[in-house]
Design a protein around this motif. Structure first.
Motif, PDB file in Angstrom:
ATOM      1  N   GLU A 166       0.815  -1.211   0.000  1.00 49.05           N
ATOM      2  CA  GLU A 166       0.000   0.000   0.000  1.00 49.05           C
ATOM      3  C   GLU A 166       0.850   1.263   0.000  1.00 49.05           C
ATOM      4  N   ASP A 167       2.025   1.222   0.637  1.00 44.91           N
ATOM      5  CA  ASP A 167       2.859   2.414   0.743  1.00 44.91           C
ATOM      6  C   ASP A 167       3.988   2.431  -0.285  1.00 44.91           C
ATOM      7  N   GLN A 168       3.850   1.591  -1.355  1.00 46.19           N
ATOM      8  CA  GLN A 168       4.940   1.517  -2.309  1.00 46.19           C
ATOM      9  C   GLN A 168       5.077   2.824  -3.080  1.00 46.19           C
ATOM     10  N   LEU A 169       6.308   3.248  -3.283  1.00 43.27           N
ATOM     11  CA  LEU A 169       6.596   4.477  -3.990  1.00 43.27           C
ATOM     12  C   LEU A 169       6.505   4.219  -5.494  1.00 43.27           C
ATOM     13  N   PRO A 170       5.799   5.058  -6.241  1.00 46.91           N
ATOM     14  CA  PRO A 170       5.694   4.834  -7.695  1.00 46.91           C
ATOM     15  C   PRO A 170       7.045   4.991  -8.382  1.00 46.91           C
ATOM     16  N   LEU A 171       7.473   3.942  -9.097  1.00 42.61           N
ATOM     17  CA  LEU A 171       8.684   3.982  -9.905  1.00 42.61           C
ATOM     18  C   LEU A 171       8.305   3.683 -11.352  1.00 42.61           C
ATOM     19  N   ARG A 172       8.998   4.313 -12.277  1.00 40.30           N
ATOM     20  CA  ARG A 172       8.700   4.107 -13.695  1.00 40.30           C
ATOM     21  C   ARG A 172       9.989   4.113 -14.492  1.00 40.30           C
ATOM     22  N   LEU A 173      10.110   3.138 -15.392  1.00 38.81           N
ATOM     23  CA  LEU A 173      11.287   3.033 -16.247  1.00 38.81           C
ATOM     24  C   LEU A 173      10.962   3.536 -17.648  1.00 38.81           C
TER      25      LEU A 173
END
Length: 293
Positions: A166-173
């Protein structure tokens, strides 16, 4: 023998079969063929009872799935050293050289030898001279195919990897793929994968370190197991003078690495994975399946 040990898919291979007989002999059957085959293991139940009692453990039997086959026996009829008497073949005394050729399919799988999975090619000759007498010879050769079609199939791995907290930080490649014509970014061996890791909603927290990793996975479908290769890493440490919300990176693909493939019983693919350490937060990660051609 063959003219070469390695061929490219779509190429025509040429060779010569040499038969040598010390005397005139009658042969019941001659098999002459070329095939491409994928090795896999099949679990078979054992009927033998164990020492303590009960049935013994199941065993895995080595089997092969033939995906390319061509009968080369018509080339045998081109020689005058053979005479056919009913169902039998009479071979003259001495040596006979028989030229042959075959074309490797343009969509052929590339040769591969891993811990469990194998993609192999052989020219095979089997001669039966009696009920229990048989001579056999196998000549292995390699096939390269930089134009192999590939579709990622290991969905279970992808589903497990994308489980989010639930608290995962959004990461994008974001990857700079020159040959990207589908859903999977495509790169060549020896190329540098260049891209950017986008980190959203960092706020007042600081990015301490980011690690970019590239590794390969050998997936055995029959046992649902995966062999992970050694990681190729690039580590980016925190620099307060940089905008760490966007991390640019480049990671070198080694030369002569194995290409991605997807066969009936096995799959070989590459994963680009990132780990980001942020102050007062857990380690976050994101993955991307990439194809190496």
């Amino acid at each position: 023998w063959l003219e070469k040990n390695t061929y490219v898919a779509g190429e025509t291979a040429k060779g010569t079969l040499l038969l040598r007989a010390d005397s005139r002999i009658k042969v019941q059957k001659i098999k002459f063929l070329v095939c491409g085959k994928e090795r896999y293991l099949e679990e078979t139940k054992s009927n033998r009872r164990g020492i303590v009692g009960g049935l013994g453990r199941n065993r895995e039997t080595e089997k092969y799935d033939i995906f390319f086959y061509e009968d080369l026996s018509p080339f045998l009829k081109s020689t005058s050293s053979f005479s056919y008497i009913g169902d039998k073949i009479e071979v003259s005394e001495g040596s006979t050289a028989i030229p042959f050729h075959f074309t490797i399919p343009s969509n052929a799988l590339e040769s591969y030898r891993g811990k469990y999975a194998r993609i192999a090619y052989d020219v095979e000759v089997r001669v039966e001279t009696g009920r229990w007498k048989r001579d056999e010879y196998l000549l292995a050769f390699e096939v390269k195919n930089p134009k192999m079609t590939y579709t990622f199939e290991d969905s279970l791995y992808q589903e497990k990897d994308k489980e989010k907290k639930e608290d995962q930080l959004p990461l994008r490649l974001e990857l700079e793929a020159k040959n990207n014509t589908g859903d999977i970014p495509k790169f060549s061996s020896g190329e540098i994968i260049q891209g950017r890791l986008m980190i959203e909603n960092v706020g007042v927290r600081r990015v301490r370190k980011a690690v970019i990793q590239l590794y390969s996975v050998e997936y055995s479908k029959w046992r649902n197991s995966r062999i992970i290769s050694k990681n190729i890493k690039e580590e980016i440490k925190y620099d307060k003078n940089k905008d760490m919300n966007t991390i640019a990176f480049g990671i070198q693909i080694p030369k002569n690495v194995k290409r991605s493939y997807n066969a009936k019983h096995s799959e070989y693919y590459w994963i680009l994975e990132t780990h980001v350490e942020i102050s007062n937060s857990p380690v976050y990660h994101t993955t991307e399946v990439v194809q190496i051609v």
